[in-house]
Design a protein around this motif. Structure first.
Motif, short mmCIF file in Angstrom:
data_model
loop_
_atom_site.label_atom_id
_atom_site.label_comp_id
_atom_site.label_asym_id
_atom_site.label_seq_id
_atom_site.Cartn_x
_atom_site.Cartn_y
_atom_site.Cartn_z
N GLN A 7 -65.56 46.50 42.69
CA GLN A 7 -66.59 46.87 43.66
C GLN A 7 -67.53 45.68 43.90
OE1 GLN A 7 -66.61 49.73 45.42
NE2 GLN A 7 -64.73 50.28 44.32
N ASN A 8 -67.38 45.08 45.09
CA ASN A 8 -68.26 43.98 45.53
C ASN A 8 -68.32 42.84 44.51
OD1 ASN A 8 -69.12 45.32 47.98
ND2 ASN A 8 -70.38 46.65 46.68
N ILE A 9 -67.16 42.44 44.01
CA ILE A 9 -67.11 41.36 43.03
C ILE A 9 -67.33 40.01 43.70
CG2 ILE A 9 -65.67 40.13 41.36
CD1 ILE A 9 -66.47 42.79 40.31
N SER A 10 -68.34 39.29 43.22
CA SER A 10 -68.59 37.93 43.65
C SER A 10 -68.62 37.04 42.41
CB SER A 10 -69.93 37.82 44.40
OG SER A 10 -69.90 38.59 45.58
N LYS A 11 -68.19 35.80 42.60
CA LYS A 11 -68.22 34.84 41.49
C LYS A 11 -68.53 33.46 42.05
CE LYS A 11 -67.78 33.03 37.42
NZ LYS A 11 -68.85 33.20 36.41
N THR A 12 -69.59 32.85 41.52
CA THR A 12 -70.00 31.52 41.95
C THR A 12 -70.01 30.59 40.75
OG1 THR A 12 -71.39 32.48 43.70
CG2 THR A 12 -71.81 30.18 43.08
N TYR A 13 -69.40 29.43 40.92
CA TYR A 13 -69.39 28.41 39.88
C TYR A 13 -70.30 27.25 40.29
CZ TYR A 13 -65.15 30.62 37.99
OH TYR A 13 -64.24 31.50 37.45
N ALA A 14 -70.99 26.69 39.31
CA ALA A 14 -71.78 25.49 39.56
C ALA A 14 -70.89 24.27 39.38
CB ALA A 14 -72.96 25.43 38.58
N THR A 15 -70.87 23.39 40.36
CA THR A 15 -70.08 22.16 40.30
C THR A 15 -70.98 20.97 40.61
OG1 THR A 15 -69.46 22.04 42.65
CG2 THR A 15 -68.17 23.53 41.25
N PRO A 16 -70.54 19.75 40.28
CA PRO A 16 -71.34 18.56 40.60
C PRO A 16 -71.67 18.44 42.09
CG PRO A 16 -69.60 18.00 39.06
CD PRO A 16 -69.34 19.40 39.50
N LYS A 46 -57.36 34.53 42.89
CA LYS A 46 -56.59 35.55 42.16
C LYS A 46 -56.86 35.50 40.66
CE LYS A 46 -52.56 34.05 43.50
NZ LYS A 46 -53.07 32.82 44.17
N THR A 47 -56.71 34.32 40.07
CA THR A 47 -56.90 34.19 38.62
C THR A 47 -58.36 34.44 38.24
OG1 THR A 47 -55.03 32.68 38.40
CG2 THR A 47 -56.68 32.64 36.65
N THR A 48 -59.30 34.04 39.09
CA THR A 48 -60.71 34.32 38.83
C THR A 48 -60.95 35.82 38.78
OG1 THR A 48 -61.43 32.26 39.89
CG2 THR A 48 -63.07 34.00 39.66
N LEU A 49 -60.35 36.56 39.71
CA LEU A 49 -60.52 38.01 39.73
C LEU A 49 -59.94 38.64 38.48
CD1 LEU A 49 -61.60 40.32 41.53
CD2 LEU A 49 -59.30 40.54 42.48
N ILE A 50 -58.77 38.17 38.04
CA ILE A 50 -58.16 38.69 36.82
C ILE A 50 -59.01 38.33 35.60
CG2 ILE A 50 -56.19 38.37 35.27
CD1 ILE A 50 -54.43 38.32 37.76
N SER A 51 -59.59 37.12 35.60
CA SER A 51 -60.46 36.71 34.49
C SER A 51 -61.68 37.61 34.41
CB SER A 51 -60.88 35.25 34.68
OG SER A 51 -59.76 34.39 34.61
N THR A 60 -70.65 37.16 39.14
CA THR A 60 -72.01 36.89 39.59
C THR A 60 -72.64 38.15 40.16
OG1 THR A 60 -71.28 34.64 40.15
CG2 THR A 60 -73.41 35.34 41.01
N GLY A 61 -71.81 38.99 40.76
CA GLY A 61 -72.28 40.25 41.30
C GLY A 61 -71.14 41.25 41.35
N GLY A 62 -71.49 42.55 41.39
CA GLY A 62 -70.48 43.60 41.48
C GLY A 62 -70.04 44.11 40.11
N THR A 63 -69.14 45.09 40.14
CA THR A 63 -68.64 45.70 38.90
C THR A 63 -67.13 45.82 38.94
OG1 THR A 63 -68.92 47.94 39.83
CG2 THR A 63 -70.75 47.05 38.53
N ALA A 64 -66.53 45.70 37.75
CA ALA A 64 -65.09 45.91 37.58
C ALA A 64 -64.89 46.93 36.48
CB ALA A 64 -64.39 44.60 37.24
N ARG A 65 -63.98 47.88 36.70
CA ARG A 65 -63.74 48.93 35.72
C ARG A 65 -62.24 49.10 35.48
NH1 ARG A 65 -68.23 50.95 38.58
NH2 ARG A 65 -69.98 51.53 37.20
#
Length: 314
Positions: A7-16, A46-51, A60-65
């Motif tokens: 549900q509304n999964i977001s993921k942000t990585y900090a990079t240089p 894809k792999t980020t979502l599985i991780s 970063t935001g949202g929920t996984a169940r």
């Protein structure tokens, strides 16, 4: 209750170079007992979502169940219901295959798991390797052990992240026979793969990720209907006209182009002749999942590029 819920999964990585948004408000459910495919080009997320699902990365935001258990706040129950086969060959070099499976059982508090371990070894063609040290195994055999490790605690949800990458045909057939059997017995399967013929044959429903967003989510049969009904395939050693080359899927000498009807076939072949090129071994086939995949990805890239250009102009 869904077997898996994003549900509304977001993921942000900090990079240089600044923040990289790997996932953008990804939402979909996988029902219990489904054989579900998660597709997308390299870097799609894809792999980020599985991780995130496995608890290896925090959204970063949202929920996984998993079966109603939040992977962050109820992580023990979520992990117990989940078995993940990773892309990388990760193994402990100090144990035999059977010892590794016994220790993995212990991590989940399972005692006297010998009968199920024996069944896994037999079903995955590992019986004669049970006493071998993990370091002595070939890459394909290590991949089989990873599958066994993911299944040793009898998870309700099985996640296969590129499980057949770089393995032989025998392992693919063995793996799919066993996993399909588990699916028929009620296990939910989430598969990521670049072998689209596998996804087309195995998965009842598919989600397509591109640049961290879901660009398609539907039953496999419905997605196949989106593509051109026919594909014109031929071989040539010559340079195609620019208009055709821009639409074509070219692999060496083999050229494939969408052709909805006989008029489209005639038009394409006429353009080839007018350019002074030849077309050999001409055939017409039905569109497959790879055709759908390319069509959707190209459309998604064009839409996102247009959105970026509009934002820059504003």
């Amino acid at each position: 209750m869904p077997a898996v819920s994003f549900q509304n999964i977001s993921k942000t990585y900090a990079t240089p170079k600044g923040e990289l948004q790997a996932l953008r408000s990804v939402s979909f459910d996988i029902e219990q007992g489904e054989f579900f495919g998660l597709l997308g080009p390299n870097g799609a997320g894809k792999t980020t979502l599985i991780s995130v699902l496995a608890g290896l990365a925090k959204a970063t935001g949202g929920t996984a169940r998993v079966h109603g258990h939040d992977v962050q706040t109820d992580y023990q129950a979520a992990r117990r219901a989940l078995g993940v086969v990773p892309q990388e060959l990760v193994f402990d070099p100090f144990f035999t295959v059977r010892e590794a499976l016994r220790f993995q059982s212990g991590y989940f508090g399972i005692q006297k798991n010998g009968a199920w371990i024996d069944e896994l070894l037999h079903s995955l063609g590992l019986t004669d390797k049970a006493s071998a040290n993990m370091r002595q195994l070939s890459g394909g055999m290590k991949r089989r052990v990873l599958v066994a490790l993911a299944l040793v605690h009898k998870p309700q949800v099985i996640v296969l992240d590129e499980p057949t990458a770089g393995v032989d045909v025998e392992l693919r057939q063995t793996l799919w026979q066993f996993v399909s059997q588990l699916n028929k017995q009620g296990s939910t399967v989430l598969l990521t793969t670049h072998y689209l013929e596998e996804a087309e044959a195995l998965c009842g429903r598919l989600a397509l990720l591109n640049r961290g967003e879901v660009v398609a989510l539907d039953r496999t049969s419905q997605l196949l209907k989106r593509a051109a009904s026919n594909i014109l395939r031929f071989k040539t050693d010559d340079v195609l006209p620019a208009e055709l080359a821009a639409q074509a899927r070219i692999t060496g000498r083999v050229v494939q182009l969408p052709a909805n009807d006989a008029l489209a076939v005639e038009r394409i072949l006429a353009q080839v002749r007018e350019a002074g090129a030849s077309a050999d071994d001409i055939e017409i086939r039905k569109a497959d999942l790879e055709d759908v995949f390319l069509e959707l990805i190209q459309g998604s890239n064009a839409a996102q590029s247009a959105k970026t250009a509009q934002g820059a102009a504003a």
